[in-house]
Each structure stands twice: as C-alpha cells, then as structure tokens.
Enzyme design. Structure first.
Site, mmCIF file in Angstrom:
data_model
loop_
_atom_site.group_PDB
_atom_site.id
_atom_site.type_symbol
_atom_site.label_atom_id
_atom_site.label_comp_id
_atom_site.label_asym_id
_atom_site.label_seq_id
_atom_site.Cartn_x
_atom_site.Cartn_y
_atom_site.Cartn_z
ATOM 1 N N THR A 41 3.490 2.853 -3.726
ATOM 2 C CA THR A 41 3.833 2.676 -5.145
ATOM 3 C C THR A 41 3.233 1.371 -5.679
ATOM 4 O O THR A 41 2.733 1.312 -6.805
ATOM 5 C CB THR A 41 5.362 2.665 -5.330
ATOM 6 O OG1 THR A 41 5.873 3.915 -4.888
ATOM 7 C CG2 THR A 41 5.756 2.455 -6.781
ATOM 8 N N HIS A 44 -0.275 1.965 -6.458
ATOM 9 C CA HIS A 44 -0.464 2.610 -7.770
ATOM 10 C C HIS A 44 -0.287 1.594 -8.901
ATOM 11 O O HIS A 44 -1.000 1.642 -9.903
ATOM 12 C CB HIS A 44 0.529 3.758 -7.951
ATOM 13 C CG HIS A 44 0.198 4.948 -7.101
ATOM 14 N ND1 HIS A 44 -0.969 5.658 -7.246
ATOM 15 C CD2 HIS A 44 0.864 5.536 -6.079
ATOM 16 C CE1 HIS A 44 -1.003 6.639 -6.355
ATOM 17 N NE2 HIS A 44 0.102 6.584 -5.634
HETATM 18 ZN ZN LIG Z 1 8.163 2.018 -1.289
#
Ligand SMILES: [Zn+2]
Ligand SMILES: [Zn+2]
Length: 379
Positions: A41, A44
C-alpha cells in the site's frame, strides 16, 4: 517530531518533515514508534496509483494537508487516554505506560451492519491508519486504543512486533481453512506469501509448494518452509496461447510436487491475472482457493470459469485485513514460538534508519527484498 508525509498528488512527493507531536485523545494511547515496515500500500502511495489515491485525497482536502503515511509499526506506550479501559477483545486487557504495542491498522466503527454481527474486519466505515488519518512513519502517533495490541517484550523483539499487522494478513489467510495435513500451494512469494508459508507450516501443512517470478523470493520461500519452489515467467505479450502453455507447465510441476497428495489449499497472493487462472487450474476438485493478491486492474477475466470453478466444486475465499481479535490472538501464539520468530526474521531482508526512508522505498520497489523495515527510534 520527524515524520514522513505525502505532500503532493504525484509519484514520490514524500517529505521528511518536522511536525507537531500529536496530542493523546481520551480514547487513544500515545505511542513512541520504535520500528515500522513498508507495505505494498505504501508502494501505491509512493507511485501514486491505485484506489488508495482517492482515500487520501478525500480525507486531506486534496492533500492541502499532507498525510503522515505508514500503517505497519510498533512502539512504546507513553500515555494512556483518560477514557481507555483496556485494549483487545472487549477492551479486557489493561494497558500501561511502557507496554510494547503493535498496531491494528483498521479503525472500525462498531456500529455498521457488519460490526454488529461481529465481522469487524469488513466494517463498511473502516478508516485506515496512514491513509484516512495520520500513520506510523513518525516518531509518535496517537493510536485509538481499539488498535493497540500488547506484546510480551520478553519474547517479542521490536522487529517482529512491527510486522505483526502484515503477518496477521497471512495468519488470517492461512488459518481460514485448517492447513493441517493439507497440500498447500502459494502463488506469489512476496512478504505475505512468505508469511503464509510460515503459518501453514506452523499449523501442520503436509506439503508446501511456492510459485513466484523471482529466484530471490523463491530462495526465501525455501528457507522459511516451502518444500518445492517453482519459477514462472508470466507472458508479457499477452499471447493467449503462450499464457495457456505456461499455465499448463506450472500446474504440471505443481501436481508432480504434490503427489501423492493433491493441491487442497491454493493461495493466490500475487494478484497477477495469469496466477489467478493458474491457481484455479491447480486446485484439486473440491479444493479451496484463498484470494488475497490485488490485480492492477480491478476487472479480471477467469479463463475457465465453468471448468475450474463450477465443475471443480471449488471454494473461493477473499481475505481482507485481520479478524478482530481472533487473528491477533493466533498471532500472539505464533510469535511466542522461537522457530516462527526466526523465520519471520529471515523474511525481513533489509532494515534502514528512519532518515534513509527513500532508499528503503527503492529497495521495496525493486522487488529484490522481503520485508523492509525502518528503525524509527533506536531504544
Ligand atoms: Zn500493509
Ligand atoms: Zn463498522
């Protein structure tokens, strides 16, 4: 205090800033962060792609207020809010200054339809640390008490405590169906795939087969418990015939390695469309496929839906987050075992001091790594 903030809606745009130390709210604990780890994440957020962008923009007035990122971390409790009764299941565990806590990154509402049925991990109003509100790539964080999980400092070192949140994804995935005596196949030997190997083995899987596109990660997979490691090269050109042949080749190797068992539990941890098809082809009739990897595009075409899913009588199970607090209780039991801790350490391939976060991100993005950890404060 120092913190890593996303300051603009474009790739990179992280800043190592001086910001005010957060104030401890009545239902929060103030945590001095010791270590944190980097997650897909965060990649990203760094690359500025995927659905996480909207979540950040919507909660920061389009990034007019920079967002402190990071949601995998542990630290020491410095202050306990005046309304905090305790933490964990039913807030039953007392929490004190000095406790070493890991963080559950999802803040759940406790009131939505799912929460009222005890399915907190699919709360429809969840907010995620380091995304919807400030996170743990900072010297201090005001952590909702419902997100604090106490560790035994005698057995759990800081670098293990800081990866319990992603390890918990693997605990959730690999214990959804009992792996005891089963043949387990893992597509994608990134950190969560590697952690899933550790958990499956700890809970008695009979045979573990790992599939990945990099030799580096397969070597790690073997080190933490995979009996067979299979290297695949996904077809970049999109040539359907070649993709199908590579899929058949991989599945043939998996079946050979599984014999006399058959692939009972198949974990799709990569999100690659070819791996999703291969996972469905590999699983035995009546077997189960655990889906965790996120594809780049949200639409995925299942090549042999009727044959592999319906006629196969296959169970498909999506995994998100950690069950509150069942997953955390299992995690506590697992990290109390020395052999599990030493394998977790093998997955942590790189550790950087806080200020060298840019290098840490580059190391993660290059994929020649397991878990990458930031040392936020030394002791
Ligand atoms: Zn994570
Ligand atoms: Zn809820």
């Amino acid at each position: 205090m120092k913190a890593i903030r996303k300051v603009a809606a474009r790739p990179g745009a992280l800043e190592w800033a001086d910001v005010a130390t957060p104030h401890c709210g009545p239902d929060e604990v103030l945590v001095r962060v010791r270590a944190a780890s980097l997650c897909g994440t965060d990649a990203h957020i760094y690359n500025w792609d995927g659905p996480v962008r909207e979540m950040i923009l919507a909660t920061t007035d389009q990034l007019r207020h920079p967002r402190i990122i990071g949601h995998e971390f542990c630290g020491e409790v410095m202050e306990v809010g005046r309304e905090v009764r305790g933490v964990g299941d039913g807030a039953a565990e007392p929490i004190r200054r000095g406790d070493l806590v890991s963080a559950e990154s999802h803040i759940v509402c406790g009131q939505c339809y799912q929460c009222r049925r005890g399915q907190f991990h699919v709360c429809t109003r969840e907010r995620i640390l380091g995304v919807h509100r400030d996170g743990g790539f900072a010297e201090y964080i005001a952590l909702p008490a419902s997100c604090a999980w106490i560790n035994d400092p005698a057995t759990v070192p800081v670098e293990v405590a800081c990866i319990e949140e992603p390890f918990g994804n693997a605990v959730h995935a690999a214990t959804e169906y009992d792996p005891r005596g089963q043949c387990v196949v893992i597509f994608g030997a990134g950190p969560i795939g590697l952690f899933s190997i550790i958990v499956a083995e700890a809970f008695g899987a009979e045979r573990i087969i790992a599939v990945d596109t990099t030799a580096f990660r397969l070597e790690l997979a073997s080190r933490v418990g995979a009996h067979t490691a299979i290297l695949t090269s996904p077809e970049a050109s999109g040539d359907a015939g070649r993709r199908a042949r590579e899929r058949e080749r991989i599945v043939g190797l998996i079946r050979d390695a599984a014999a006399p068992l058959e692939p009972d539990l198949v974990f799709e941890m990569s999100g690659h469309p070819d791996a999703i098809d291969a996972a469905l082809l590999a699983v035995r009739r009546g077997g189960k496929v655990i889906l965790f990897g996120l594809p780049k595009q949200s639409a995925v075409t299942i090549e042999r839906y009727a044959e592999d899913v319906i006629f196969g009588g296959v169970t498909l199970k999506g995994i998100i987050g950690r069950k509150l607090y069942d997953t955390w209780k299992r995690t506590r039991e697992l990290v109390s075992r020395p052999e599990v801790r030493s394998k977790i350490r093998a997955v942590i391939t790189h550790t950087f001091p806080f200020e060298r976060y840019e290098e840490a991100f580059q190391k993660m993005l290059a994929r020649e790594s397991g878990k990458v950890v930031l040392r936020i404060s030394p002791d």
